[in-house]
Design a protein around this motif. Structure first.
Motif: not given
Length: 143
Positions: A125-135, A26-35
């Motif tokens: 109308x939305x039902x949140x069915x799971x806790x957020x997961x940080x990846x 790879x010519x460029x690799x970076x990382x960050x958190x996402x939910x």
């Protein structure tokens, strides 16, 4: 040939593994958190229903849910799209329309709430069915 950015979503403990594999190619690799988030929803089309009808239907859906009707049943009965049981599946930050995602991030697992995107005539109308997961999100460009 144009360099195209690609992504891998993984657990934080796998970052070193992927970085070691990607650096040589790879010519460029970076990382960050996402939910990652997961919800079920009922979509109401504002181009087919007026706001009074949407409001009344939302109240009924929420009341029925609070009285023990499963959200899957309510979604299958009321949604104006083709999502089976209303389950949106897992998605990560940046995949959904921003105001929809922002509302989801404000709520906890088990909460039922509404989301309006009037510019598109989208009402939910939305039902949140799971806790957020940080990846970890690894972004890379192949050489």
């Amino acid at each position: 040939m144009e360099n195209v950015s690609q992504e891998i979503i993984t657990t934080k403990d796998s970052i070193s593994f992927y970085l070691n594999k990607l650096r040589p190619i790879s010519s460029s690799v970076s990382f960050s958190n996402c939910k990652l988030m997961r919800v079920s929803y009922v979509y109401l089309d504002g181009s087919k229903l007026n706001m009074q009808e949407i409001s009344a239907l939302r109240k009924k859906i929420i009341a029925d849910y609070n009285n023990g009707v499963s959200f899957a049943t309510l979604a299958n009965t009321n949604t104006m799209d083709n999502a089976k049981d209303g389950d949106l599946g897992w998605f990560y930050e940046g995949q959904m329309e921003k105001s929809f995602q922002d509302e989801i991030l404000k709520h906890k697992k088990g909460e039922i709430f509404t989301v309006d995107i009037p510019a598109n005539n989208w009402f939910y109308v939305v039902l949140k069915t799971f806790d957020d997961i940080v990846k970890a999100k690894i972004t890379y460009i192949l050489k």
